[in-house]
Write a protein that holds these residues in place. Sequence first.
Motif, PDB file in Angstrom:
ATOM      1  N   HIS A  78      55.915  -1.702 -15.063  1.00  0.00           N
ATOM      2  CA  HIS A  78      55.995  -0.623 -15.702  1.00  0.00           C
ATOM      3  C   HIS A  78      54.140  -1.042 -16.814  1.00  0.00           C
ATOM      4  CE1 HIS A  78      59.751  -0.414 -13.559  1.00  0.00           C
ATOM      5  NE2 HIS A  78      59.739  -1.600 -14.466  1.00  0.00           N
ATOM      6  N   ARG A  79      54.406   0.774 -16.419  1.00  0.00           N
ATOM      7  CA  ARG A  79      52.958   0.717 -17.036  1.00  0.00           C
ATOM      8  C   ARG A  79      52.974   1.993 -17.883  1.00  0.00           C
ATOM      9  NH1 ARG A  79      47.590  -0.632 -18.486  1.00  0.00           N
ATOM     10  NH2 ARG A  79      47.909  -2.649 -17.045  1.00  0.00           N
ATOM     11  N   LEU A  80      53.229   2.489 -19.666  1.00  0.00           N
ATOM     12  CA  LEU A  80      53.434   3.750 -19.756  1.00  0.00           C
ATOM     13  C   LEU A  80      52.470   3.458 -20.967  1.00  0.00           C
ATOM     14  CD1 LEU A  80      54.985   5.739 -20.674  1.00  0.00           C
ATOM     15  CD2 LEU A  80      56.214   4.276 -22.430  1.00  0.00           C
ATOM     16  N   ASN A  81      51.987   4.435 -20.637  1.00  0.00           N
ATOM     17  CA  ASN A  81      50.522   5.224 -21.674  1.00  0.00           C
ATOM     18  C   ASN A  81      50.601   6.297 -22.330  1.00  0.00           C
ATOM     19  OD1 ASN A  81      48.349   2.723 -21.377  1.00  0.00           O
ATOM     20  ND2 ASN A  81      48.020   4.094 -18.647  1.00  0.00           N
ATOM     21  N   GLY A  82      50.352   6.262 -23.404  1.00  0.00           N
ATOM     22  CA  GLY A  82      49.982   7.938 -24.045  1.00  0.00           C
ATOM     23  C   GLY A  82      49.137   8.248 -25.367  1.00  0.00           C
ATOM     24  N   LEU A  83      49.306   9.087 -25.507  1.00  0.00           N
ATOM     25  CA  LEU A  83      47.505   9.694 -26.390  1.00  0.00           C
ATOM     26  C   LEU A  83      48.115  11.011 -27.058  1.00  0.00           C
ATOM     27  CD1 LEU A  83      44.058   9.986 -25.509  1.00  0.00           C
ATOM     28  CD2 LEU A  83      44.919  11.816 -25.998  1.00  0.00           C
ATOM     29  N   ALA A  84      47.937  11.327 -28.117  1.00  0.00           N
ATOM     30  CA  ALA A  84      47.998  12.190 -29.042  1.00  0.00           C
ATOM     31  C   ALA A  84      46.798  12.577 -29.610  1.00  0.00           C
ATOM     32  CB  ALA A  84      49.272  12.812 -29.546  1.00  0.00           C
ATOM     33  N   GLY A  85      46.461  13.420 -30.465  1.00  0.00           N
ATOM     34  CA  GLY A  85      45.541  13.911 -30.540  1.00  0.00           C
ATOM     35  C   GLY A  85      44.697  15.802 -30.534  1.00  0.00           C
ATOM     36  N   PHE A  86      43.645  14.919 -32.205  1.00  0.00           N
ATOM     37  CA  PHE A  86      42.931  16.815 -31.959  1.00  0.00           C
ATOM     38  C   PHE A  86      41.625  16.933 -31.811  1.00  0.00           C
ATOM     39  CE2 PHE A  86      43.545  15.967 -36.897  1.00  0.00           C
ATOM     40  CZ  PHE A  86      42.539  15.897 -37.356  1.00  0.00           C
ATOM     41  N   GLU A  87      41.408  17.687 -32.090  1.00  0.00           N
ATOM     42  CA  GLU A  87      39.648  17.902 -31.856  1.00  0.00           C
ATOM     43  C   GLU A  87      39.157  19.592 -33.072  1.00  0.00           C
ATOM     44  OE1 GLU A  87      36.139  17.961 -28.551  1.00  0.00           O
ATOM     45  OE2 GLU A  87      38.043  19.368 -28.130  1.00  0.00           O
ATOM     46  N   MET A  88      38.145  19.524 -33.088  1.00  0.00           N
ATOM     47  CA  MET A  88      37.549  20.536 -33.994  1.00  0.00           C
ATOM     48  C   MET A  88      36.194  20.801 -33.525  1.00  0.00           C
ATOM     49  SD  MET A  88      39.489  20.634 -37.773  1.00  0.00           S
ATOM     50  CE  MET A  88      38.903  19.318 -37.767  1.00  0.00           C
ATOM     51  N   ARG A  89      36.111  21.934 -33.445  1.00  0.00           N
ATOM     52  CA  ARG A  89      34.379  22.206 -32.949  1.00  0.00           C
ATOM     53  C   ARG A  89      33.817  23.060 -33.360  1.00  0.00           C
ATOM     54  NH1 ARG A  89      33.572  23.563 -27.472  1.00  0.00           N
ATOM     55  NH2 ARG A  89      36.466  24.204 -26.987  1.00  0.00           N
ATOM     56  N   SER A  90      32.376  23.811 -33.271  1.00  0.00           N
ATOM     57  CA  SER A  90      32.162  24.822 -34.582  1.00  0.00           C
ATOM     58  C   SER A  90      31.147  24.623 -33.482  1.00  0.00           C
ATOM     59  CB  SER A  90      32.218  25.308 -35.733  1.00  0.00           C
ATOM     60  OG  SER A  90      31.240  26.137 -35.967  1.00  0.00           O
ATOM     61  N   VAL A  91      30.353  26.004 -32.537  1.00  0.00           N
ATOM     62  CA  VAL A  91      28.618  26.237 -32.694  1.00  0.00           C
ATOM     63  C   VAL A  91      28.045  27.321 -32.621  1.00  0.00           C
ATOM     64  CG1 VAL A  91      27.770  26.573 -30.516  1.00  0.00           C
ATOM     65  CG2 VAL A  91      29.851  25.144 -30.050  1.00  0.00           C
ATOM     66  N   LYS A  92      26.855  27.476 -33.981  1.00  0.00           N
ATOM     67  CA  LYS A  92      26.160  28.286 -33.891  1.00  0.00           C
ATOM     68  C   LYS A  92      25.411  28.409 -33.392  1.00  0.00           C
ATOM     69  CE  LYS A  92      24.222  29.636 -38.615  1.00  0.00           C
ATOM     70  NZ  LYS A  92      23.934  30.141 -39.466  1.00  0.00           N
ATOM     71  N   ASN A  93      24.656  29.228 -32.894  1.00  0.00           N
ATOM     72  CA  ASN A  93      23.323  29.759 -32.124  1.00  0.00           C
ATOM     73  C   ASN A  93      22.662  30.900 -33.124  1.00  0.00           C
ATOM     74  OD1 ASN A  93      23.385  28.364 -29.653  1.00  0.00           O
ATOM     75  ND2 ASN A  93      25.638  29.825 -29.514  1.00  0.00           N
ATOM     76  N   LYS A  94      21.435  31.053 -32.609  1.00  0.00           N
ATOM     77  CA  LYS A  94      20.617  31.722 -33.518  1.00  0.00           C
ATOM     78  C   LYS A  94      19.533  31.986 -33.104  1.00  0.00           C
ATOM     79  CE  LYS A  94      18.416  32.939 -38.462  1.00  0.00           C
ATOM     80  NZ  LYS A  94      18.430  31.751 -39.588  1.00  0.00           N
ATOM     81  N   SER A  95      18.867  33.013 -32.774  1.00  0.00           N
ATOM     82  CA  SER A  95      17.386  32.838 -32.631  1.00  0.00           C
ATOM     83  C   SER A  95      16.746  33.905 -33.092  1.00  0.00           C
ATOM     84  CB  SER A  95      17.454  33.402 -30.944  1.00  0.00           C
ATOM     85  OG  SER A  95      18.834  34.623 -30.045  1.00  0.00           O
ATOM     86  N   ASN A  96      15.477  34.636 -33.292  1.00  0.00           N
ATOM     87  CA  ASN A  96      13.878  35.272 -33.281  1.00  0.00           C
ATOM     88  C   ASN A  96      13.444  34.996 -32.206  1.00  0.00           C
ATOM     89  OD1 ASN A  96      15.026  36.704 -36.233  1.00  0.00           O
ATOM     90  ND2 ASN A  96      15.133  34.050 -36.648  1.00  0.00           N
ATOM     91  N   THR A  97      13.003  36.745 -32.696  1.00  0.00           N
ATOM     92  CA  THR A  97      12.077  37.145 -31.278  1.00  0.00           C
ATOM     93  C   THR A  97      11.290  38.252 -31.465  1.00  0.00           C
ATOM     94  OG1 THR A  97      13.586  37.239 -29.482  1.00  0.00           O
ATOM     95  CG2 THR A  97      11.868  38.555 -28.836  1.00  0.00           C
ATOM     96  N   ASN A  98       9.959  37.631 -31.190  1.00  0.00           N
ATOM     97  CA  ASN A  98       8.399  39.033 -32.338  1.00  0.00           C
ATOM     98  C   ASN A  98       7.737  39.037 -30.897  1.00  0.00           C
ATOM     99  OD1 ASN A  98       7.426  40.082 -34.543  1.00  0.00           O
ATOM    100  ND2 ASN A  98       6.329  38.686 -34.231  1.00  0.00           N
ATOM    101  N   THR A  99       7.748  40.231 -31.087  1.00  0.00           N
ATOM    102  CA  THR A  99       6.212  40.800 -30.364  1.00  0.00           C
ATOM    103  C   THR A  99       5.104  41.668 -30.985  1.00  0.00           C
ATOM    104  OG1 THR A  99       8.036  40.733 -27.962  1.00  0.00           O
ATOM    105  CG2 THR A  99       6.071  42.086 -28.617  1.00  0.00           C
ATOM    106  N   VAL A 100       4.175  41.254 -30.895  1.00  0.00           N
ATOM    107  CA  VAL A 100       2.714  41.610 -30.917  1.00  0.00           C
ATOM    108  C   VAL A 100       1.647  42.209 -30.036  1.00  0.00           C
ATOM    109  CG1 VAL A 100       2.580  39.830 -33.554  1.00  0.00           C
ATOM    110  CG2 VAL A 100       1.505  39.254 -31.388  1.00  0.00           C
ATOM    111  N   TRP A 101       0.652  43.095 -30.374  1.00  0.00           N
ATOM    112  CA  TRP A 101      -0.119  43.696 -29.405  1.00  0.00           C
ATOM    113  C   TRP A 101      -1.536  43.491 -29.646  1.00  0.00           C
ATOM    114  CZ3 TRP A 101       4.630  45.650 -30.589  1.00  0.00           C
ATOM    115  CH2 TRP A 101       5.590  45.618 -29.538  1.00  0.00           C
TER     116      TRP A 101
END
Length: 612
Positions: free
Chosen positions: A86-109
Amino acid sequence: MEVLSYQFVGSINQSTNNTESYIGENASYIEKNFRGYPAGTEEYGSTKYKEALLPRGGQLSTTSSTSTSYSMTHKLQYSQVFDQKHRLNGLAGFEMRSVKNKSNTNTVWGYIPERGQTIIMPPPPGQLVGGSMPEWGIMDSYLRAGSGWNSYERTDNYLSLFSVLAYSYDNRYVLNANFRWDASNRFGQDTNNRFNPTYSFGFSWRIAQENFIKENLWWLNQLNLRTTYGIQGNVVNSVSPELLASYGGYTHFYNQFVSTISSLPNPYLKWESTKSWNFGLDLQLFSKVTMNLEYYTRSSNALTSQKISEEYGRGSMNLNGGLIHNHGVEMTVNYTPISNKDFAWTIGFNMSKNWNRSETPENILRANKPTTQEYLAGGKPLKEGYPLSGFWSYSFAGLSSEGYPTFNMLDFEGPVNVDLDPTTFLVYSGERDAYFTGGFNTRLRYKGISLSTSFSALLGGHKRLPNPYSSFDTDGRLPSPYDNLSKTLNDRWKQPGDEYHTNIPALWTVSEPGRQPKIQLPNSDIMQNIYSLWASSDVRVVDSSFLRCNNISLSYYLPTAWCNKFGAQSLSVSANVSNLFVIADSKWNGYDPELGSSRMPHMYSFGLNVSF
């Protein structure tokens, strides 16, 4: 063995990407949009030179984007074996994630890289001549259109609580249960829907481990039966229960800044949810043949674009209620007929078959009132019982003696009925997505020489052929000299009698607008261009099934003893070709049915790998 253990994992990742794209002054794009004449053909001070927004130089666009993510996971694990069985496995946990995306676009002629990456100043707006000149000259594209500079920033936060419980008996019977609670900042202050509980249960029976199998069926190396049931959730980042507004520019008329509503508030917004059953079989015979067979069924409550009252300021928004049902079969088979020190051969097959249909009630679909264009495009729940990728077409009746397209079911008497179901005068054309997907691969090795190939096949889908008249405007005027035309036009109607051996309409050009033949639909007061109807008719629908040679690769590994003579550990050379050929319906006339209006290039590569 530890009975109870704790694990912490934390990470910080940051990636930066800088890109540049340059359009030279000799490019047709610059000539067509900013200069009006071929580069170098006009002298300074000429009329065309004065009318040019950009007499010299090209366009340079630069983009800088950064993605930063943080994650932290805490796990508490339990594992215990009782009486050796007989094998018994258990797991409990919590996870926090944060993702920040930033971009800048510039065009010259006015950019000229060959002159030390300099920028030539374009003419000031006051020096431009011509009645249709933009108020700000070349800067109009930068200031007014918003294409010159753009900034984007978004942060997504997630919090997850999870637990897993698994029990196995004698390494033959396995039961497991998974529970998870996910939270997302996409739901703002809505505490009722911010957390989304999901769960799944599974059972597996390793039949090959039973004694009666081991004693009687020596050739059966593996036989596993498994089944799972669960509910999964998904958050769509582009929608929110809160009102979302986009900051705009400044209006001098009201002496105020401008904001635009990009998303109406939806207090009833919920996570997308999917209920699924999975049944699987894992099999291995004679230590040579392995097979994995999977059957699944899924029912989803997805976000779909639905009609709303115009009183809200817009005609549609994304709402829960798109009921979708999927079920299908997936199978993978691998066979190794021979494998020894000098020679090995492996063959592999895979296939999948999926059925899907919309289960959104007919009364909701009628309330959403799909338009004729939506039926022509497909790709969303339109009619109960039909596949999601199903689409409709006008019924082509042939070309007239003058070379014009004619249609069935578009003749009607009486007033226009705007509530008429478009499928009463359209015909069903099938599914855009293939209903069967398969592949084949094989690898042959003799000593240091190895040859491998892979093929893929998609069967059962349908698509429209590219419209050869897409470059012509709705009044029949000739396209711009900068546009490429389809060679299909060589097969168009040219003289009476051609209608018996071609379905490509005659070339229609006029000097005055508004004269191209048009037709009225039973549910619309707007006259429709017959060439647009022809491009969306069933005569332009073809089978998109194909067989593709994805890859052929040949490699040679030099014997280790030879490598040691010049101080190397290993040396190998290889040659590879991708997308060598595609077998498809001849009506595609050279186009790739997977891409529709273009084709994948053949790719050849050669490699040399040496390690010391």
